[in-house]
Design a protein around this motif. Structure first.
Motif, PDB file in Angstrom:
ATOM      1  N   PRO A  11     -11.686  33.145  23.263  1.00  0.00           N
ATOM      2  CA  PRO A  11     -12.560  32.959  22.104  1.00  0.00           C
ATOM      3  C   PRO A  11     -13.583  31.849  22.387  1.00  0.00           C
ATOM      4  CG  PRO A  11     -10.249  33.036  21.431  1.00  0.00           C
ATOM      5  CD  PRO A  11     -10.277  32.856  22.923  1.00  0.00           C
ATOM      6  N   TYR A  12     -14.839  32.236  22.479  1.00  0.00           N
ATOM      7  CA  TYR A  12     -15.896  31.246  22.673  1.00  0.00           C
ATOM      8  C   TYR A  12     -17.097  31.617  21.816  1.00  0.00           C
ATOM      9  CZ  TYR A  12     -18.245  34.467  26.030  1.00  0.00           C
ATOM     10  OH  TYR A  12     -18.873  35.536  26.629  1.00  0.00           O
ATOM     11  N   ILE A  13     -17.955  30.619  21.588  1.00  0.00           N
ATOM     12  CA  ILE A  13     -19.189  30.890  20.862  1.00  0.00           C
ATOM     13  C   ILE A  13     -20.377  30.664  21.794  1.00  0.00           C
ATOM     14  CG2 ILE A  13     -18.095  30.100  18.729  1.00  0.00           C
ATOM     15  CD1 ILE A  13     -20.326  27.820  18.824  1.00  0.00           C
ATOM     16  N   VAL A  14     -21.536  31.132  21.345  1.00  0.00           N
ATOM     17  CA  VAL A  14     -22.777  31.010  22.100  1.00  0.00           C
ATOM     18  C   VAL A  14     -23.719  30.101  21.319  1.00  0.00           C
ATOM     19  CG1 VAL A  14     -24.725  32.282  23.093  1.00  0.00           C
ATOM     20  CG2 VAL A  14     -22.449  33.359  22.956  1.00  0.00           C
ATOM     21  N   GLY A  22     -20.883  22.190  26.998  1.00  0.00           N
ATOM     22  CA  GLY A  22     -20.010  23.274  27.392  1.00  0.00           C
ATOM     23  C   GLY A  22     -18.554  22.879  27.269  1.00  0.00           C
ATOM     24  N   ALA A  23     -17.726  23.794  26.792  1.00  0.00           N
ATOM     25  CA  ALA A  23     -16.304  23.566  26.534  1.00  0.00           C
ATOM     26  C   ALA A  23     -16.062  22.703  25.306  1.00  0.00           C
ATOM     27  CB  ALA A  23     -15.589  22.976  27.747  1.00  0.00           C
ATOM     28  N   GLY A  24     -17.128  22.397  24.554  1.00  0.00           N
ATOM     29  CA  GLY A  24     -16.951  21.661  23.308  1.00  0.00           C
ATOM     30  C   GLY A  24     -16.144  22.464  22.300  1.00  0.00           C
ATOM     31  N   SER A  25     -15.503  21.755  21.392  1.00  0.00           N
ATOM     32  CA  SER A  25     -14.618  22.377  20.409  1.00  0.00           C
ATOM     33  C   SER A  25     -15.391  22.802  19.158  1.00  0.00           C
ATOM     34  CB  SER A  25     -13.520  21.388  20.012  1.00  0.00           C
ATOM     35  OG  SER A  25     -12.737  21.879  18.954  1.00  0.00           O
ATOM     36  N   CYS A  26     -15.125  24.023  18.695  1.00  0.00           N
ATOM     37  CA  CYS A  26     -15.769  24.541  17.487  1.00  0.00           C
ATOM     38  C   CYS A  26     -14.759  25.296  16.627  1.00  0.00           C
ATOM     39  CB  CYS A  26     -16.909  25.503  17.831  1.00  0.00           C
ATOM     40  SG  CYS A  26     -18.220  24.808  18.850  1.00  0.00           S
ATOM     41  N   ALA A  27     -14.976  25.255  15.326  1.00  0.00           N
ATOM     42  CA  ALA A  27     -14.213  26.081  14.393  1.00  0.00           C
ATOM     43  C   ALA A  27     -15.142  27.177  13.875  1.00  0.00           C
ATOM     44  CB  ALA A  27     -13.694  25.246  13.224  1.00  0.00           C
ATOM     45  N   VAL A  28     -14.661  28.406  13.888  1.00  0.00           N
ATOM     46  CA  VAL A  28     -15.437  29.525  13.360  1.00  0.00           C
ATOM     47  C   VAL A  28     -14.691  30.059  12.143  1.00  0.00           C
ATOM     48  CG1 VAL A  28     -16.510  31.744  13.858  1.00  0.00           C
ATOM     49  CG2 VAL A  28     -16.230  30.067  15.688  1.00  0.00           C
ATOM     50  N   ILE A  29     -15.403  30.194  11.033  1.00  0.00           N
ATOM     51  CA  ILE A  29     -14.778  30.586   9.768  1.00  0.00           C
ATOM     52  C   ILE A  29     -15.399  31.885   9.276  1.00  0.00           C
ATOM     53  CG2 ILE A  29     -14.243  29.841   7.413  1.00  0.00           C
ATOM     54  CD1 ILE A  29     -14.912  26.946   8.444  1.00  0.00           C
ATOM     55  N   TYR A  30     -14.533  32.819   8.939  1.00  0.00           N
ATOM     56  CA  TYR A  30     -14.990  34.100   8.382  1.00  0.00           C
ATOM     57  C   TYR A  30     -13.891  34.680   7.510  1.00  0.00           C
ATOM     58  CZ  TYR A  30     -16.492  38.946   7.970  1.00  0.00           C
ATOM     59  OH  TYR A  30     -16.856  40.169   7.465  1.00  0.00           O
ATOM     60  N   ALA A  82     -20.847  35.242  19.312  1.00  0.00           N
ATOM     61  CA  ALA A  82     -19.538  34.800  19.799  1.00  0.00           C
ATOM     62  C   ALA A  82     -18.912  35.906  20.629  1.00  0.00           C
ATOM     63  CB  ALA A  82     -18.627  34.429  18.632  1.00  0.00           C
ATOM     64  N   SER A  83     -17.885  35.547  21.368  1.00  0.00           N
ATOM     65  CA  SER A  83     -17.264  36.479  22.301  1.00  0.00           C
ATOM     66  C   SER A  83     -16.475  37.582  21.605  1.00  0.00           C
ATOM     67  CB  SER A  83     -16.332  35.735  23.253  1.00  0.00           C
ATOM     68  OG  SER A  83     -15.194  35.230  22.561  1.00  0.00           O
ATOM     69  N   TYR A  84     -16.228  38.611  22.349  1.00  0.00           N
ATOM     70  CA  TYR A  84     -15.406  39.743  21.909  1.00  0.00           C
ATOM     71  C   TYR A  84     -14.088  39.235  21.310  1.00  0.00           C
ATOM     72  CZ  TYR A  84     -12.986  44.306  22.403  1.00  0.00           C
ATOM     73  OH  TYR A  84     -12.293  45.474  22.182  1.00  0.00           O
ATOM     74  N   ALA A  85     -13.432  38.304  22.014  1.00  0.00           N
ATOM     75  CA  ALA A  85     -12.135  37.796  21.562  1.00  0.00           C
ATOM     76  C   ALA A  85     -12.245  37.051  20.236  1.00  0.00           C
ATOM     77  CB  ALA A  85     -11.529  36.886  22.631  1.00  0.00           C
ATOM     78  N   THR A  86     -13.344  36.329  20.038  1.00  0.00           N
ATOM     79  CA  THR A  86     -13.557  35.622  18.774  1.00  0.00           C
ATOM     80  C   THR A  86     -13.652  36.605  17.622  1.00  0.00           C
ATOM     81  OG1 THR A  86     -14.720  33.832  19.909  1.00  0.00           O
ATOM     82  CG2 THR A  86     -15.078  34.035  17.543  1.00  0.00           C
ATOM     83  N   ALA A  87     -14.488  37.614  17.799  1.00  0.00           N
ATOM     84  CA  ALA A  87     -14.673  38.609  16.745  1.00  0.00           C
ATOM     85  C   ALA A  87     -13.367  39.319  16.423  1.00  0.00           C
ATOM     86  CB  ALA A  87     -15.734  39.621  17.164  1.00  0.00           C
TER      87      ALA A  87
END
Length: 228
Positions: free
Chosen positions: A123-126, A143-151, A172-177
């Motif tokens: 899980p990564y974001i762009v 790069g490699a910074g920490s993020c929270a994605v909320i949905y 965001a990556s396939y795994a994130t979605a």
């Protein structure tokens, strides 16, 4: 079954009621942990207003107008956008030049072994490439910074894994979605709105591809973010 019995024994030893034990167990989607830190509501409460730090606004897609600002929130920056699917990185059965019309076999930030990330595993974001609109590095992100994605009231802790177009945000990556219940198909997946990205300043997950590490680091930073 063995894991279930072991968990039950741990619950009994800790003196937890079944309901409390269920609350203590982290939710998951596939093999990716969703949330065990602050709730989506707690995190979103910190993004109720925007102190814009980008010099302008971003588009969510080529054909849309510039409507998305990057906002400062103290120890983090955030934006509220859509989610396009990034399948770039090492080719897999799900992510390759046949499944993704825009496929690239590399990512801006590699794994610890020097190879590109694997989009359907990590899980990564762009983030948008550095431009006059916004320089994410000067904002304390890397790069490699920490993020929270909320949905949809779900929180997923991710890393900054790739860079994208200079004028588009929300990818965001396939795994994130997949972990967030969003269609991960790189050709026709994603969602048009409703995604909040919170990235914590001066943070790093190492190794970048270790999602358990991304989750533990993200939960700690998110807790401080909410409390602060």
């Amino acid at each position: 079954m063995r894991k279930l019995l072991l968990f039950s024994a741990m619950v009994m030893a800790a003196g937890l009621a079944p309901a409390a034990a269920a609350a203590a167990a982290p939710a998951s989607a596939g093999d990716v942990a969703i949330q065990a830190g602050p709730t989506a509501q707690q995190l979103l409460a910190k993004t109720a207003s925007c102190k814009q730090v980008s010099n302008g606004k971003y588009k969510t897609d080529d054909e849309t107008g510039r409507t998305i600002a990057v906002c400062d929130a103290g120890s983090a920056v955030f934006w509220k956008a859509d989610m396009d699917i990034d399948c770039d990185g090492q080719p897999t059965a799900r992510c390759n030049k046949n499944t993704d019309p825009w496929f690239q076999p590399d990512t801006a930030y590699p794994r610890s072994d020097g190879k590109a990330l694997i989009a359907d595993q990590t899980p990564y974001i762009v983030v948008p490439s550095i431009s006059s609109t916004w320089n994410f590095e000067k904002a304390g992100l890397k790069g490699a910074g920490s993020c929270a994605v909320i949905y949809n009231n779900k929180v997923l802790y991710t890393v900054i894994g790739d860079t994208g177009p200079k004028d588009i945000i929300g990818e965001a990556s396939y795994a994130t979605a997949k972990a967030l219940g969003i269609n991960p198909d790189p050709a026709n997946g994603g969602v048009d709105s409703g995604v909040t990205y919170i990235c914590f300043k001066n943070s790093k997950v190492s190794p970048i591809e270790n999602h358990d590490k991304a989750t533990s680091v993200g939960e700690g930073l998110a807790t401080k973010f909410v409390q602060g």
